[in-house]
Design a protein around this motif. Structure first.
Motif, PDB file in Angstrom:
ATOM      1  N   CYS A  93       0.838  -1.210   0.000  1.00  0.00           N
ATOM      2  CA  CYS A  93       0.000   0.000   0.000  1.00  0.00           C
ATOM      3  C   CYS A  93       0.868   1.253   0.000  1.00  0.00           C
ATOM      4  O   CYS A  93       0.550   2.252  -0.668  1.00  0.00           O
ATOM      5  CB  CYS A  93      -0.924   0.002   1.211  1.00  0.00           C
ATOM      6  SG  CYS A  93      -2.245  -1.240   1.155  1.00  0.00           S
ATOM      7  N   ASP A  94       1.971   1.206   0.727  1.00  0.00           N
ATOM      8  CA  ASP A  94       2.886   2.346   0.772  1.00  0.00           C
ATOM      9  C   ASP A  94       3.556   2.577  -0.579  1.00  0.00           C
ATOM     10  O   ASP A  94       3.910   3.710  -0.913  1.00  0.00           O
ATOM     11  CB  ASP A  94       3.943   2.116   1.856  1.00  0.00           C
ATOM     12  CG  ASP A  94       4.662   3.392   2.239  1.00  0.00           C
ATOM     13  OD1 ASP A  94       4.013   4.458   2.241  1.00  0.00           O
ATOM     14  OD2 ASP A  94       5.869   3.333   2.524  1.00  0.00           O
ATOM     15  N   ASP A  95       3.718   1.504  -1.366  1.00  0.00           N
ATOM     16  CA  ASP A  95       4.283   1.651  -2.707  1.00  0.00           C
ATOM     17  C   ASP A  95       3.339   2.400  -3.640  1.00  0.00           C
ATOM     18  O   ASP A  95       3.782   3.113  -4.543  1.00  0.00           O
ATOM     19  CB  ASP A  95       4.599   0.271  -3.306  1.00  0.00           C
ATOM     20  CG  ASP A  95       5.828  -0.370  -2.689  1.00  0.00           C
ATOM     21  OD1 ASP A  95       6.766   0.374  -2.349  1.00  0.00           O
ATOM     22  OD2 ASP A  95       5.858  -1.604  -2.545  1.00  0.00           O
ATOM     23  N   PHE A  96       2.045   2.209  -3.445  1.00  0.00           N
ATOM     24  CA  PHE A  96       1.069   2.877  -4.301  1.00  0.00           C
ATOM     25  C   PHE A  96       0.776   4.302  -3.835  1.00  0.00           C
ATOM     26  O   PHE A  96       0.612   5.207  -4.645  1.00  0.00           O
ATOM     27  CB  PHE A  96      -0.241   2.073  -4.329  1.00  0.00           C
ATOM     28  CG  PHE A  96      -0.197   0.896  -5.262  1.00  0.00           C
ATOM     29  CD1 PHE A  96      -0.363   1.071  -6.627  1.00  0.00           C
ATOM     30  CD2 PHE A  96       0.020  -0.381  -4.781  1.00  0.00           C
ATOM     31  CE1 PHE A  96      -0.320  -0.001  -7.495  1.00  0.00           C
ATOM     32  CE2 PHE A  96       0.064  -1.469  -5.641  1.00  0.00           C
ATOM     33  CZ  PHE A  96      -0.112  -1.280  -7.009  1.00  0.00           C
ATOM     34  N   ALA A  97       0.698   4.492  -2.529  1.00  0.00           N
ATOM     35  CA  ALA A  97       0.409   5.823  -1.977  1.00  0.00           C
ATOM     36  C   ALA A  97       1.166   5.947  -0.672  1.00  0.00           C
ATOM     37  O   ALA A  97       1.006   5.122   0.221  1.00  0.00           O
ATOM     38  CB  ALA A  97      -1.085   5.989  -1.730  1.00  0.00           C
ATOM     39  N   ASP A  98       2.008   6.959  -0.578  1.00  0.00           N
ATOM     40  CA  ASP A  98       2.813   7.134   0.631  1.00  0.00           C
ATOM     41  C   ASP A  98       1.908   7.204   1.862  1.00  0.00           C
ATOM     42  O   ASP A  98       1.168   8.173   2.053  1.00  0.00           O
ATOM     43  CB  ASP A  98       3.655   8.411   0.534  1.00  0.00           C
ATOM     44  CG  ASP A  98       4.768   8.270  -0.485  1.00  0.00           C
ATOM     45  OD1 ASP A  98       5.173   7.122  -0.749  1.00  0.00           O
ATOM     46  OD2 ASP A  98       5.220   9.297  -1.025  1.00  0.00           O
ATOM     47  N   LEU A  99       1.988   6.169   2.685  1.00  0.00           N
ATOM     48  CA  LEU A  99       1.152   6.125   3.880  1.00  0.00           C
ATOM     49  C   LEU A  99       1.725   7.049   4.958  1.00  0.00           C
ATOM     50  O   LEU A  99       2.943   7.212   5.061  1.00  0.00           O
ATOM     51  CB  LEU A  99       1.088   4.700   4.429  1.00  0.00           C
ATOM     52  CG  LEU A  99       0.441   3.636   3.535  1.00  0.00           C
ATOM     53  CD1 LEU A  99       0.515   2.271   4.222  1.00  0.00           C
ATOM     54  CD2 LEU A  99      -1.000   3.992   3.217  1.00  0.00           C
ATOM     55  N   PRO A 100       0.869   7.630   5.787  1.00  0.00           N
ATOM     56  CA  PRO A 100       1.375   8.405   6.935  1.00  0.00           C
ATOM     57  C   PRO A 100       2.214   7.511   7.841  1.00  0.00           C
ATOM     58  O   PRO A 100       1.978   6.303   7.941  1.00  0.00           O
ATOM     59  CB  PRO A 100       0.089   8.859   7.641  1.00  0.00           C
ATOM     60  CG  PRO A 100      -0.965   8.814   6.589  1.00  0.00           C
ATOM     61  CD  PRO A 100      -0.608   7.673   5.692  1.00  0.00           C
ATOM     62  N   ALA A 101       3.188   8.114   8.496  1.00  0.00           N
ATOM     63  CA  ALA A 101       4.109   7.354   9.339  1.00  0.00           C
ATOM     64  C   ALA A 101       3.373   6.551  10.400  1.00  0.00           C
ATOM     65  O   ALA A 101       3.729   5.403  10.693  1.00  0.00           O
ATOM     66  CB  ALA A 101       5.113   8.298   9.992  1.00  0.00           C
ATOM     67  N   GLY A 102       2.325   7.137  10.977  1.00  0.00           N
ATOM     68  CA  GLY A 102       1.585   6.450  12.025  1.00  0.00           C
ATOM     69  C   GLY A 102       0.917   5.179  11.538  1.00  0.00           C
ATOM     70  O   GLY A 102       0.878   4.162  12.251  1.00  0.00           O
TER      71      GLY A 102
END
Length: 352
Positions: A93-102
């Motif tokens: 998911c982080d590869d598709f959309a930068d997830l918030p650090a939390g």
């Protein structure tokens, strides 16, 4: 090596080799690239979903292999596979959309609690019995390893090659000292990674992305806790710290650097080990050659300490290896500072 383990390792490699071109085609069709920016080393848009090749290959072939060999062990390992899948999905998911650090940290914490709930943890540190402290140490180990492998993934084939050496070494250690099924898990992972590296070697056609690097960090954190043997368990924590000392020490340096500069840990920068070596005049291939040579040496020392020495002798050898790596990182840091000072003299009043 057991013939079945060899067959499944080749199967995982073949699966990855077949799937990666399909992933490449899908990424190019949808423009799913690791975009260029100031801190990136590559100079063109490269697909970053290589994890879709080797991670499913590992899950499929490792789970089938273990279930065929020992149903009881497969059921015991199911929570680990489930936790690894959670790490993989959050990374993807982080590869598709930068997830918030939390959110990223929440996924890592969730995955880390699963093996702890089933009592997968470090029980001793050399002669010291850890007791309840083992849960805290193991939790920090899980989170640290996930992020360490994520941070070291900055040069073509670096994270994948380090992981390939690590998987082979752990497989050999298990083969020589441990339970008969465990080596197959690591050899299947090595086969999956080899298939991926055929496309990730310089000049890379595809990157593994956060889904791949974070999964590898978790896999190497958790699968050695399956109980290799009492002989290895005595030094299991120092053994693993030595084996992952390149990404681990790079992460410690990153934490210290960001704390000093009052930045969030999740703030990206371009001062990791591979960045420093590149700015000191090394090429991508020479950075890879230097770090893989060091990793091969660490693997040999660790395997010797784990399978031959054991006990207190192995503990001191592993401690010496880690101390040597700490000195290496310090030398690179101060050499890099000296090179930068000569190339770009500081303005008056500028902080180091």
């Amino acid at each position: 090596m057991d013939k079945q383990a060899l067959i499944f390792s080749f199967g995982a490699c073949a699966f990855t080799v077949i799937v990666i071109p399909l992933v490449l085609r899908l990424c190019k069709k949808n423009s799913w690239y690791d975009k260029m920016n100031a801190r990136k080393i590559h100079t063109e848009n490269i697909p970053r979903l290589g994890s879709l090749g080797f991670v499913p290959a590992f899950f499929i072939f490792a789970s089938v292999f273990v279930s065929k060999q020992d149903t009881g062990l497969f059921l015991r390992l199911l929570p680990l596979f489930a936790a690894g899948f959670i790490v993989f999905i959050f990374g993807l998911c982080d590869d598709f959309a930068d997830l918030p650090a939390g959110i990223k940290l929440a996924g890592q914490v969730l995955a880390s609690f699963i093996p702890l709930a089933f009592d997968f943890r470090f029980t001793q540190f050399g002669p010291l019995q850890l007791g309840a402290l083992g849960y805290a140490l193991t939790f920090v180990w899980f989170i640290g390893s996930i992020n360490a492998f994520n941070l070291i993934d900055g040069v073509d084939a670096l994270c994948g090659s380090l992981s390939f050496f690590l998987a082979l070494t752990l497989g050999i250690i298990c083969l020589l000292t441990g339970k008969p099924v465990l080596p197959g898990i690591f050899f299947v992972l090595a086969g999956s990674l080899f298939g991926f590296l055929l496309y990730n070697k310089p000049k890379a056609k595809i990157f593994m992305g956060d889904g791949g690097s974070q999964f590898l960090g978790f896999a190497f954190a958790v699968f050695p806790l399956c109980g290799i043997s009492a002989f290895v368990d005595y030094n299991l924590f120092p053994l693993m710290i030595v084996l992952v000392s390149i990404p681990a020490l790079d992460t410690v340096a990153a934490v210290w650097r960001r704390k000093r500069e009052r930045h969030s840990f999740y703030t990206a920068d371009s001062a990791h080990l591979h960045h420093k070596l590149l700015r000191m005049g090394y090429t991508t291939r020479s950075v890879l050659a230097v770090l893989l040579t060091i990793q091969a040496g660490l693997c040999c020392v660790a395997a010797f300490a784990a399978t031959v020495l054991g006990g207190k002798r192995g503990f001191f050898v592993l401690g010496g290896a880690f101390a040597a790596m700490t000195v290496f990182f310090a030398l690179i840091h101060y050499t890099y500072r000296a090179v930068n000072r000569q190339s770009f003299p500081r303005a008056a009043g500028e902080k180091q």
